[in-house]
Design a protein around this motif. Structure first.
Motif, PDB file in Angstrom:
ATOM      1  N   ASN A 123       0.753  -1.257   0.038  1.00 51.92           N
ATOM      2  CA  ASN A 123      -0.101  -0.012  -0.151  1.00 51.92           C
ATOM      3  C   ASN A 123       0.828   1.195   0.001  1.00 51.92           C
ATOM      4  N   GLU A 126       2.633   1.665  -3.345  1.00 52.60           N
ATOM      5  CA  GLU A 126       1.594   2.344  -4.372  1.00 52.60           C
ATOM      6  C   GLU A 126       1.273   3.703  -4.350  1.00 52.60           C
ATOM      7  N   THR A 127       1.113   4.074  -2.862  1.00 51.46           N
ATOM      8  CA  THR A 127       0.732   5.556  -2.470  1.00 51.46           C
ATOM      9  C   THR A 127       2.112   6.492  -2.952  1.00 51.46           C
ATOM     10  N   GLY A 129       4.154   5.728  -5.194  1.00 51.19           N
ATOM     11  CA  GLY A 129       4.167   5.595  -6.844  1.00 51.19           C
ATOM     12  C   GLY A 129       3.264   6.524  -7.248  1.00 51.19           C
ATOM     13  N   ARG A 130       2.153   6.531  -6.554  1.00 54.00           N
ATOM     14  CA  ARG A 130       1.166   7.463  -7.093  1.00 54.00           C
ATOM     15  C   ARG A 130       1.521   9.023  -7.114  1.00 54.00           C
ATOM     16  N   ALA A 133       3.753   9.912  -9.644  1.00 55.19           N
ATOM     17  CA  ALA A 133       3.081   9.801 -11.191  1.00 55.19           C
ATOM     18  C   ALA A 133       2.254  11.398 -11.090  1.00 55.19           C
ATOM     19  N   LEU A 134       2.033  11.881  -9.944  1.00 56.17           N
ATOM     20  CA  LEU A 134       1.481  13.274  -9.764  1.00 56.17           C
ATOM     21  C   LEU A 134       2.243  14.378  -9.720  1.00 56.17           C
ATOM     22  N   ARG A 361      -6.422  -2.749  -8.882  1.00 54.36           N
ATOM     23  CA  ARG A 361      -5.489  -2.867  -9.898  1.00 54.36           C
ATOM     24  C   ARG A 361      -5.765  -3.228 -11.223  1.00 54.36           C
TER      25      ARG A 361
END
Ligand code: GLU
Length: 375
Positions: A123, A126-127, A129-130, A133-134, A361
């Motif tokens: 988790n 993923e956060t 990574g996000r 991406a932002l 996902r």
């Protein structure tokens, strides 16, 4: 001697900032001019399209002054209360300094469990990574308010190394109050030799860090060498550099004095070796010939290619990837629990939200979470 990679080749740089660099302990306030200069260095890396993650200490140092606590060692509950107070000031200092460069900051507070337990790790990964991406810059610290002594890092050097490997960063910079690694403690030996490059963290290198007595502060050289071991074994290069100057990252980039700990690997390859070799298998997914071919071309495994699932695995567990005849073609960290995997197998990725009632996902196993071949 191994070559130090060109600074501009790094795609994701994690920068660890210690309390003594950021906080003026006499005033209990942020050293604003120093922070602004550091953030200029960070903005330059960000501007060329690379990701930057900050691991910043300073919550306790900032909070204890505000709370009016005396100098000296704090009791655990007082340091936790100080962290609760100081973390607000710490995050806003970073977020305001980054905002001057139109960069958005995101606060992430982690505990040891978040980096060591598979599901929580996934988790957090993923956060991060996000956020990347932002194009936001995560500002990370240990969640000191809930981390009790047995389950805490207590130092941000090792936390930063775990964050760097979790985020698959290719460089970790530890900004410190020392220029780098010497072959013996420089305070005790005037002839101590400075090491500019360490190609491998050997027992000899570990011995150079000295015992607790020679540590300059909490998170002394010992935790830095441990951080180097964690980082380099996961394919992340590491640097120890003196942070007590203006623009310390720019100085590293220009080839200034610092110690490089090099890795022969890279984060994706190292992660694949770890997945392929060291995890307990919790089940298997059987895939059709189309998926076997797609995986061989470097694609992720989509639910559409899965014909059967086996085992009571949870999201984040390691499973075997088998062809329809049952031959293992690889291993991977599965993105769904077995029950959910069973319900979405054979389905188109765009139907997942509808089938499961919540978005997940698009991939059953992401290609970065997979090791193919022979085992
Ligand atoms: N997490 C602690 C803080 O923010 C510091 C830990 C360390 O300095 O390594 O105050």
């Amino acid at each position: 001697m191994a070559q130090v990679p060109s600074f501009d080749s790094f795609r994701h740089v994690v920068v660890k900032v210690g309390s003594s660099l950021l906080v003026d302990s006499a005033r209990g306030a942020v050293k604003q001019a120093w922070l602004d200069a550091l953030v200029e260095d960070i903005a330059a890396i960000h501007a060329r399209g690379a990701a930057v993650t900050v691991v910043s200490s300073g919550a306790i140092a900032l909070g204890r002054t505000v709370a009016g606590l005396p100098k000296g060692k704090l009791k655990l509950e007082d340091s936790q209360a100080s962290a609760a107070i100081g973390q607000i000031a710490l995050s806003s200092a970073w977020s305001q300094a980054l905002a001057k460069h139109k960069i958005v900051a995101g606060q992430v507070l982690l505990t040891l469990r978040d980096t060591e337990e598979r599901r929580r790790y996934l988790n957090a990964r993923e956060t991060l990574g996000r956020l990347g991406a932002l194009r936001a810059v995560p500002i990370i610290n240990e969640n000191d308010t809930v981390a009790t002594s047995e389950i805490r890092y207590g130092d941000n050097d090792r936390l930063a190394a775990r964050v760097a490997t979790m985020a698959s960063a290719d460089l970790l910079i530890l900004l410190s109050d020392i220029a780098g690694l010497y072959d013996s403690p420089p305070a005790e030996n005037a002839h101590a030799k400075f090491l500019a490059v360490v190609e491998k963290v050997t027992p000899e290198i570990e011995a150079m860090a000295g015992g607790a007595a020679s540590e300059l502060s909490r998170g002394g050289m010992r935790t830095k060498i441990e951080a180097a071991r964690i980082a380099t074994s996961a394919g992340t290069h590491m640097v120890i550099a003196d942070g007590r100057v203006a623009h310390p990252i720019a100085k590293v980039a220009q080839g200034g004095r610092c110690t490089w700990f090099l890795t022969p690997s890279n984060p994706v390859a190292a992660r694949k070796i770890w997945i392929g070799g060291s995890l307990e298998l919790k089940g298997a997914v059987f895939v059709d010939a189309g998926a076997v071919a797609a995986l061989a071309r470097g694609k992720s495994l989509l639910p559409a290619g899965v014909v059967r699932v086996e085992g009571a695995f949870s999201r984040g567990d390691c499973v075997a990837i088998c062809d329809e005849r049952g031959a293992e073609i690889g291993r991977g960290l599965v993105a769904f629990d077995a029950l959910h995997a069973e319900r979405i197998r054979g389905r188109n990725s765009k139907d997942i939200a509808q089938v499961l009632g919540s978005p997940g996902r698009g991939e059953m196993i992401h290609r970065d979470d997979m090791a193919l071949g022979g085992r």
